[in-house]
Design a protein around this motif. Structure first.
Motif, short mmCIF file in Angstrom:
data_model
loop_
_atom_site.label_atom_id
_atom_site.label_comp_id
_atom_site.label_asym_id
_atom_site.label_seq_id
_atom_site.Cartn_x
_atom_site.Cartn_y
_atom_site.Cartn_z
N GLY A 157 0.78 -1.23 0.00
CA GLY A 157 0.00 0.00 0.00
C GLY A 157 0.81 1.28 0.00
N LEU A 158 2.11 1.17 -0.25
CA LEU A 158 2.93 2.39 -0.30
C LEU A 158 2.60 3.19 -1.56
CD1 LEU A 158 6.40 0.90 0.69
CD2 LEU A 158 4.93 2.30 2.12
N ARG A 159 2.85 4.44 -1.50
CA ARG A 159 2.67 5.29 -2.68
C ARG A 159 3.65 4.81 -3.76
NH1 ARG A 159 -0.54 9.50 -0.85
NH2 ARG A 159 -0.47 9.79 1.39
N GLY A 160 3.29 4.98 -5.01
CA GLY A 160 4.07 4.46 -6.12
C GLY A 160 5.48 5.00 -6.23
N TRP A 161 5.76 6.16 -5.68
CA TRP A 161 7.06 6.78 -5.81
C TRP A 161 8.04 6.37 -4.71
CZ3 TRP A 161 8.10 9.55 -1.45
CH2 TRP A 161 7.01 10.03 -0.71
N VAL A 162 7.56 5.70 -3.67
CA VAL A 162 8.40 5.43 -2.50
C VAL A 162 9.58 4.52 -2.83
CG1 VAL A 162 8.43 4.39 -0.19
CG2 VAL A 162 6.56 5.91 -0.85
N ILE A 163 9.32 3.36 -3.41
CA ILE A 163 10.39 2.41 -3.70
C ILE A 163 11.38 2.97 -4.73
CG2 ILE A 163 10.93 0.10 -4.59
CD1 ILE A 163 9.78 0.15 -1.72
N PRO A 164 10.91 3.59 -5.82
CA PRO A 164 11.89 4.18 -6.75
C PRO A 164 12.77 5.27 -6.11
CG PRO A 164 9.77 3.96 -7.84
CD PRO A 164 9.55 3.63 -6.40
N ILE A 165 12.20 6.07 -5.23
CA ILE A 165 13.00 7.10 -4.55
C ILE A 165 14.02 6.44 -3.63
CG2 ILE A 165 12.93 8.97 -2.83
CD1 ILE A 165 12.02 9.88 -5.58
N ALA A 166 13.59 5.44 -2.88
CA ALA A 166 14.53 4.72 -2.00
C ALA A 166 15.64 4.07 -2.82
CB ALA A 166 13.79 3.68 -1.16
N GLY A 167 15.28 3.45 -3.93
CA GLY A 167 16.28 2.83 -4.80
C GLY A 167 17.23 3.86 -5.39
N GLY A 168 16.69 5.01 -5.78
CA GLY A 168 17.53 6.08 -6.32
C GLY A 168 18.50 6.62 -5.28
N LEU A 169 18.03 6.79 -4.05
CA LEU A 169 18.92 7.26 -2.98
C LEU A 169 19.99 6.22 -2.68
CD1 LEU A 169 16.34 8.91 -0.56
CD2 LEU A 169 18.12 10.07 -1.88
N LEU A 170 19.62 4.95 -2.73
CA LEU A 170 20.58 3.87 -2.50
C LEU A 170 21.66 3.90 -3.59
CD1 LEU A 170 21.00 1.54 -0.51
CD2 LEU A 170 19.65 0.11 -2.04
N PHE A 171 21.23 4.05 -4.83
CA PHE A 171 22.17 4.12 -5.95
C PHE A 171 23.08 5.34 -5.81
CE2 PHE A 171 23.28 5.54 -10.26
CZ PHE A 171 23.94 4.40 -10.72
N PHE A 172 22.50 6.48 -5.50
CA PHE A 172 23.28 7.71 -5.31
C PHE A 172 24.32 7.52 -4.21
CE2 PHE A 172 23.73 11.52 -2.64
CZ PHE A 172 24.43 12.32 -3.51
N GLY A 173 23.92 6.94 -3.08
CA GLY A 173 24.84 6.72 -1.98
C GLY A 173 26.01 5.84 -2.38
N LEU A 174 25.72 4.75 -3.09
CA LEU A 174 26.79 3.85 -3.52
C LEU A 174 27.73 4.53 -4.52
CD1 LEU A 174 28.10 1.07 -3.39
CD2 LEU A 174 26.55 0.35 -5.21
N VAL A 175 27.16 5.26 -5.46
CA VAL A 175 28.00 5.96 -6.44
C VAL A 175 28.92 6.95 -5.73
CG1 VAL A 175 27.98 7.63 -8.34
CG2 VAL A 175 26.47 5.64 -8.41
N TYR A 176 28.39 7.70 -4.79
CA TYR A 176 29.21 8.69 -4.08
C TYR A 176 30.30 8.01 -3.27
CZ TYR A 176 30.55 13.08 -2.05
OH TYR A 176 31.27 14.19 -1.71
N VAL A 177 29.96 6.91 -2.60
CA VAL A 177 30.97 6.17 -1.83
C VAL A 177 32.05 5.64 -2.77
CG1 VAL A 177 31.33 4.08 -0.44
CG2 VAL A 177 29.43 5.61 0.09
N TRP A 178 31.66 5.13 -3.93
CA TRP A 178 32.63 4.61 -4.89
C TRP A 178 33.54 5.73 -5.42
CZ3 TRP A 178 33.81 5.37 -10.04
CH2 TRP A 178 34.68 4.44 -10.61
N LEU A 179 32.93 6.88 -5.73
CA LEU A 179 33.71 8.00 -6.25
C LEU A 179 34.77 8.47 -5.25
CD1 LEU A 179 30.90 10.14 -7.92
CD2 LEU A 179 32.73 8.91 -9.10
N THR A 180 34.44 8.43 -3.97
CA THR A 180 35.36 8.94 -2.95
C THR A 180 36.30 7.86 -2.41
OG1 THR A 180 33.66 8.60 -1.26
CG2 THR A 180 33.84 10.82 -2.24
N SER A 181 36.22 6.66 -2.96
CA SER A 181 37.11 5.60 -2.48
C SER A 181 37.77 4.86 -3.64
CB SER A 181 36.35 4.61 -1.59
OG SER A 181 35.29 4.00 -2.31
#
Length: 193
Positions: A157-181
């Motif tokens: 019953g989550l709103r349709g944008w919740v999982i894509p936003i969470a996935g996008g933030l997860l991807f962003f976090g990993l990319v930033y961690v990779w860039l800085t390491s």
């Protein structure tokens, strides 16, 4: 019309979304606690400077960089497969894309765990310069968002944008961690094993 000025159907929709919205806020709060908890542990823990190492690699830093690169490659597949699953690309959705998306995500996190354990235990939360500070910060952010997304995936019953936003933030976090390491390592040491 209700006393608040909302129509009865609008009120019903707000009430129906309330449990899902509450679940979303609880998931975000738990993820935030995980991120802060990791940061506090990493800051307070006395670094042991123990390094993971695998035969064939020149150093523990090389192992971490290559595992992080594997996680990033799998995350890129996650991004592409999510676009396919959400029908943001032309063509039909192949039957194998859903399971491949799930398994690539599992493998990406699995590849990142030895890196995170080493960073937390051996190095701690670094603040010697901007790169190290933001790497530490986004490493904690990544796992907080990961926990949030995993909790959200179990909710209906989550709103349709919740999982894509969470996935996008997860991807962003990993990319930033990779860039800085890993990227930093490859630029300073060369692309070596």
């Amino acid at each position: 019309m209700t006393d608040s000025g909302l129509t009865d159907t609008a009120t019903e929709r707000l009430r129906a979304g309330a449990p899902a919205d509450t679940a979303m806020l609880i998931a975000v709060a738990i993820g935030a606690l995980v991120a802060v908890g990791l940061g506090v542990f990493a800051k307070l823990h006395e670094p042991q400077f123990f390094s993971i190492n695998i035969a064939g690699f020149s150093s523990g830093t090389a192992v971490k960089s290559w595992l992080a690169t594997l996680a990033l490659a799998l995350a890129l597949f996650q991004l592409v497969s999510a676009f396919v699953m959400y029908r943001l690309t032309p063509g039909r959705v192949p039957a194998w894309i859903g399971p491949a998306h799930v398994w690539s995500g599992r493998l990406a996190v699995l590849a990142s765990v030895p890196v995170a354990v080493h960073c937390l235990y051996a190095l701690g939360f670094g603040d010697t310069d901007g790169r190290v500070f933001f790497h530490s910060l986004f490493g904690c952010f990544f796992y907080g968002v990961f926990v949030t997304k995993m909790i959200l995936l179990t909710r209906r019953g989550l709103r349709g944008w919740v999982i894509p936003i969470a996935g996008g933030l997860l991807f962003f976090g990993l990319v930033y961690v990779w860039l800085t390491s890993a990227l930093w390592f490859f630029q300073t040491s060369g692309i070596t094993l």
